[in-house]
Design a protein around this motif. Sequence first.
Motif, PDB file in Angstrom:
ATOM      1  N   CYS A 111      37.382  39.484  24.152  1.00  0.00           N
ATOM      2  CA  CYS A 111      37.310  39.154  25.578  1.00  0.00           C
ATOM      3  C   CYS A 111      35.873  38.790  25.947  1.00  0.00           C
ATOM      4  O   CYS A 111      34.923  39.271  25.319  1.00  0.00           O
ATOM      5  N   GLN A 135      26.814  39.541  17.053  1.00  0.00           N
ATOM      6  CA  GLN A 135      28.206  39.205  16.673  1.00  0.00           C
ATOM      7  C   GLN A 135      28.231  37.898  15.887  1.00  0.00           C
ATOM      8  O   GLN A 135      28.884  37.796  14.840  1.00  0.00           O
ATOM      9  N   LYS A 168      27.018  34.156  32.082  1.00  0.00           N
ATOM     10  CA  LYS A 168      25.846  34.984  32.393  1.00  0.00           C
ATOM     11  C   LYS A 168      25.383  34.722  33.822  1.00  0.00           C
ATOM     12  O   LYS A 168      25.075  35.646  34.565  1.00  0.00           O
TER      13      LYS A 168
END
Length: 631
Positions: free
Chosen positions: A302, A409, A504
């Motif tokens: 997500c 990630q 963001k």
Amino acid sequence: MCGIVGYIGTKEAKPILLGGLKRLEYRGYDSAGIAVIDQAMSQVKSIGKISSLEKKMANQEFPGSLGIAHTRWATHGQPSDINAHPHIDCQGIIALVHNGIIENYQSLRQLLMQEGHEFVSETDTEVLVHLIEKHYEGNNLEQAVQRALLQSQGAYGIVVVSSSEPNKLVAARNGSPLVLGIKKGEYFVASDVAALLPYTRQVIYLNDGEMVTMDRDGYKVTNLFNQKIDKEIEKIKWDLAMIEKGGFPHFMLKEIYEQPQAISNTLSGRVKGGQNIVHLRSLDGDIIKKLPHINSIKILACGTSWHAGLVAAFLMEKVLRIPVTCEQASEFRYRSPVIQPGTLAISISQSGETADTKGAVELVKELGAYNLGIVNVVGSTIARLVDGGVYLHAGPEIGVASTKAFSCQVTALSILNLGLSKILDRSQPLPSGKPRVPDIDFKKIVDELLILPEKVEQVLKGVYDIKSKRGIVHKIAEELQDKNNFLYLGRGYNYPIALEGALKLKEISYIHAEGYSAAEMKHGPIALIDKEMPVVIIAPSDSEEPISYDKIASNAEVVRARGGRIIAIVNEGDKIISNMAEWVIEIPNTLAHLVPILATIPLQLLAYEIAVLRGNDPDMPRNLAKSVTVE
Ligand code: F6R
């Protein structure tokens, strides 16, 4: 979402509970409350941040070494003093804090009201405390909690105390995280380890369906049928400094600056210069027997983690030559997906607690996929659900807007891709006899990964200056802070970066921003472009696919022709797109699939700077909370 702390021991509970709440405030900050038990119960609740609760408590005595506290992110019932936790039963004996949602609360509430219970709040949580009250007659607290929970549906992490049993703290979990902290003669319980770090590193993670009953002499973990469960005590590796601001004005800025170190930690021990192997424990052991046979990959995540997954999907499909798709876990889990035999599911979650990602992992498990996780928080629910995985080792991420987790990630997925390329390469030649995985320059990728932290450092230094505030990012932020809309465009690996840059900005500056594939712009968003519209174009040249640069250059032309104000993110020395842009942010050259890491950094800083200039607190954006443990 929502932070919970509980304490039983010999010390004054109030400072321990308030200290714990402050460390959990990033989980929710619309209201807070505390209940402490000595002979009787004292409790106070307040709308607003923990500081408002502290003010309210300033002149009140809170004796007692047993208590619970809560910082809320509202789901049912707006933020208010009354809706804040703890919730108290009719007789003022039992206090309860809760993280999660009780789905059958309407029917339970009606039933309890018919039986004479008086409700004061609009929350789902309040039914739990009245239900426990109902079952408390003739039972002890843990028995009453067990009976109440067996009647409840939904997700919960709860902690309960009763002034009738002032040497007992009961906690239970189903779907919302809870961790027990252990110290001699003192026990703590919290939604995450951040609250426990000043006191102990010895912890027990509760699983769904488990509860713990603590007194000052010990603890007992059981299920809801009172059967004892033996649990392993684990040691937390994080230290206190990691969850403090360390001189930065905000956690978000600290975490942006931690990226070089965080990426090094993700790489550490897994790749070595000049070598063409990766060391990943998740690819050892039993799973390695299954992985060579995988024929497709499904990435699930997500938000920002999904953006990292999109980058990985581009990369893995290109390298591994099997179908790779990346889906939002929240949509995937509710659309009856088909999982073919031989599917590898890779779930990505910073917190390891996101309810939708967890739900998707459970579903793909049920459907027979092999499960790997890319998780930051050690011991978190998703980390424990998957068959294997890669921890990011990025350290705690406290800023609500995810930053360092994203770069780690992408780094971890790049390493995993290398590992998988070896495994699939050996086992699955194409029918033509050619290797399924085209030759990749393994050593070149490893070497580039290893210098990535330096390049990130270079970007940070080049675009932002904490002291002088004179970098390019400050200039852009000052000029554009009052705009109402932004457009972010990228192609290929950088399309997810357009999404991430826009996310963001939205979440911390509250400016509407769209992330779009530059190629798709002509199918709609082009109508938005006028001389008021800042357009961030992520356009580093791609030596692997030069056509992509040429195409985005023509997209930039189209924007310029309509008066859009271009902010270009390009490689050092770029001439073409830079010439069309009002502002140019240069990043060092790197491999195409690692560009997203370098290109995201100026976008994180831009969002941060605009948020600060607009007077927002980037660590606590309105309506948001870290770790989305409800659906
Ligand atoms: C955005 C952000 C969220 C999270 C999302 C998933 O800045 O922080 O979009 O990325 O809620 O969270 P994790 O990665 O913890 O599963």
